[in-house]
Write a protein that holds these residues in place. Structure first.
Motif, short mmCIF file in Angstrom:
data_model
loop_
_atom_site.label_atom_id
_atom_site.label_comp_id
_atom_site.label_asym_id
_atom_site.label_seq_id
_atom_site.Cartn_x
_atom_site.Cartn_y
_atom_site.Cartn_z
N SER A 199 -4.73 -2.31 -8.34
CA SER A 199 -3.86 -2.63 -7.22
C SER A 199 -3.31 -1.33 -6.65
N PRO A 200 -4.05 -0.74 -5.70
CA PRO A 200 -3.61 0.54 -5.12
C PRO A 200 -2.30 0.38 -4.37
N ARG A 201 -1.38 1.28 -4.63
CA ARG A 201 -0.09 1.24 -3.94
C ARG A 201 -0.09 2.31 -2.86
N SER A 202 -0.59 1.90 -1.72
CA SER A 202 -0.73 2.83 -0.60
C SER A 202 0.20 2.40 0.51
N PHE B 30 -4.70 -2.00 3.13
CA PHE B 30 -5.80 -2.64 2.41
C PHE B 30 -7.11 -2.34 3.13
N GLU B 31 -8.21 -2.54 2.41
CA GLU B 31 -9.55 -2.29 2.95
C GLU B 31 -10.36 -3.59 2.95
N ALA B 32 -11.43 -3.61 3.73
CA ALA B 32 -12.31 -4.77 3.76
C ALA B 32 -12.83 -5.06 2.35
N GLY B 33 -12.80 -6.32 1.96
CA GLY B 33 -13.27 -6.71 0.63
C GLY B 33 -12.17 -6.79 -0.41
N ASP B 34 -10.99 -6.23 -0.11
CA ASP B 34 -9.86 -6.39 -1.02
C ASP B 34 -9.44 -7.86 -1.05
N VAL B 35 -8.74 -8.23 -2.11
CA VAL B 35 -8.14 -9.56 -2.18
C VAL B 35 -6.65 -9.40 -1.93
N CYS C 97 -0.46 -4.79 5.32
CA CYS C 97 0.09 -6.10 4.97
C CYS C 97 1.51 -5.95 4.46
N SER C 98 2.20 -7.07 4.41
CA SER C 98 3.56 -7.13 3.88
C SER C 98 3.57 -6.68 2.42
N THR C 99 4.69 -6.10 2.00
CA THR C 99 4.83 -5.72 0.60
C THR C 99 5.06 -6.93 -0.30
N ASP C 100 5.16 -8.13 0.29
CA ASP C 100 5.20 -9.36 -0.50
C ASP C 100 3.78 -9.82 -0.85
N ILE C 101 2.80 -8.99 -0.55
CA ILE C 101 1.41 -9.28 -0.85
C ILE C 101 0.85 -8.18 -1.73
N VAL D 162 -5.37 -6.25 -4.13
CA VAL D 162 -6.17 -6.19 -5.35
C VAL D 162 -7.58 -5.76 -4.97
N ARG D 163 -8.03 -4.65 -5.57
CA ARG D 163 -9.32 -4.06 -5.18
C ARG D 163 -10.28 -4.06 -6.37
N PRO D 164 -11.50 -4.58 -6.18
CA PRO D 164 -12.47 -4.56 -7.28
C PRO D 164 -12.87 -3.11 -7.62
N LYS D 165 -13.00 -2.82 -8.89
CA LYS D 165 -13.41 -1.49 -9.29
C LYS D 165 -14.85 -1.20 -8.88
N ASP D 166 -15.64 -2.26 -8.76
CA ASP D 166 -17.01 -2.16 -8.24
C ASP D 166 -17.03 -2.97 -6.94
N ALA D 167 -17.23 -2.28 -5.81
CA ALA D 167 -17.17 -2.94 -4.50
C ALA D 167 -18.15 -4.10 -4.38
#
Length: 389
Positions: free
Chosen positions: A203-206, A248-253, A274-278, A281-286
């Motif tokens: 879960s990248p915190r960007s 977030f990036e394309a393909g993230d949940v 996106c809102s910080t209420d979301i 979640v990023r897959p380690k393998d795209a």
């Protein structure tokens, strides 16, 4: 427009309001239609609660909604409306009302588009009573509001043109729901091994200041995510927000962490903020994005997250809680074929949802022109063909 006539709402329909209280809400039974169910001219029953069978008679004493009634909110979310679908047993919720059209005066679907058109939205704004807590429409005076109507044959034609776009949107939405079911069925077939979410995702915190992104970049808030739907049908623009958001990036949940029992979990179709209420979640393998989506939208994951969430009135989950959840995961020998099947469904559904946005934009552009008489039906049909819709 020489043959268009002026009429009051009382002359073309009957106005009813719902109960001025809220019943005990149930998970099954007749629908309890609430204002959250009204969305861009459509009724989203996934956002409606239910009322107990024994309470249904009490909540329909004033009126029982029936097919083609115009449902609308008279407090908060003013201007929202939808037609009541056929074959649905429901009662009006608090702050909800309806107009029962007189079919010899107005086409029900035309009435919906009339309500949503800028001209009538302006009438609502001019007559809104601004309260300390909520704004409202004065129902006792609403019947005297005037509208301008073309003859019935032209009403039917206008409703048919705009309705064809909405029907296509509805068909695509049904396809997306089928895709949800297919993905959930595929995922439910797994039973080979279990892994923690943290083993296959992060879960990248960007954090990002919206003033530093392009104004038209995609913005996603909890209000844009439907319940138990995998696909993002709506969204805003970065220009609409002012506080720090997450990238977030394309393909993230995108996983809604506030009130996780609302089951707001979707696939990101493209990059944005996106809102910080979301949780992002990023897959380690795209290549496993579809598989991660299937896992995190499963009922089992939601149940575990809900049980671990903190807070009574406004429960909230965290990446720590989600990361610790165990999910089913295919073994090395089956992962390629499994993800291939899911990818095909995911990619085609994202394309269908993107088409819906084009259809909705076309409808919204034509709506004020047709409802004001500035654009003829034949010309609108030509524009639709030219746009390739």
């Amino acid at each position: 427009m020489s043959d268009w006539t002026v009429a009051t709402l009382d002359e073309i329909g009957q106005i009813f309001d719902g109960p001025h209280a809220t019943p005990t809400r149930q998970s099954v039974g007749p629908y309890f239609l609430n204002i959250a169910s009204l969305s861009a001219g459509r009724l989203d029953l996934t956002l409606s609660d239910h009322v107990a069978r024994e309470d249904f008679a009490k909540w329909t004493r004033r009126v029982t909604p029936r097919a083609d009634d115009l449902l609308f909110s008279y407090e908060t979310r003013l201007g929202e409306a939808a037609l009541m679908p056929a074959g649905i047993e429901a009662c009006l919720g608090r702050r909800m009302a309806l107009v029962r059209p007189k079919r010899d005066r107005v086409d029900p679907r035309f009435l919906l588009y009339l309500y949503l058109a800028p001209q009538f939205q302006s009438t609502i704004e001019q007559n809104t009573i601004h309260g300390a807590t909520v704004n409202r429409i004065p129902l006792n005076r609403m019947g005297a509001w005037e509208v301008t109507l073309p003859p019935l044959p032209e009403q039917h034609a206008i409703a048919e043109v705009l309705g064809a776009l909405d029907d296509k949107i509805a068909a695509n939405t049904a396809l997306a729901a089928t895709a949800d079911a297919l993905i959930r069925a595929e995922y439910a077939s797994l039973s080979s091994r279990r892994v923690r979410v943290s083993e296959v995702a992060s879960s990248p915190r960007s954090g990002v200041d919206p003033s530093l992104v392009k104004p038209h970049d995609l913005y996603v808030g909890l209000e844009h995510i439907g319940r138990r739907q995998m696909w993002l049908a709506d969204g805003g623009e970065a220009a609409e927000v002012t506080s720090i958001k997450s990238r977030f990036e394309a393909g993230d949940v995108l996983f809604g962490k506030l009130r996780p029992y609302f089951h707001k979990v979707v696939s990101a179709p493209r990059s944005g903020i996106c809102s910080t209420d979301i949780l992002v979640v990023r897959p380690k393998d795209a290549q496993l994005a579809s598989l991660l989506l299937a896992a995190l939208t499963s009922d089992a994951v939601i149940e575990e997250v809900v049980s671990a969430s903190e807070g009574t009135r406004m429960p909230r989950t965290s990446w720590k809680d989600l990361a610790a959840v165990e999910i089913w995961w295919p073994g090395p020998n089956e992962v390629e074929s499994f993800t291939g099947r899911l990818d095909a469904v995911r990619e085609s559904t994202i394309a269908v949802i993107a088409e819906n946005r084009t259809l909705a934009a076309t409808r919204d552009a034509l709506l004020p022109q047709l409802m004001s008489g500035k654009l003829r039906v034949r010309d609108a049909e030509d524009l639709i063909v030219q746009a390739g819709v």
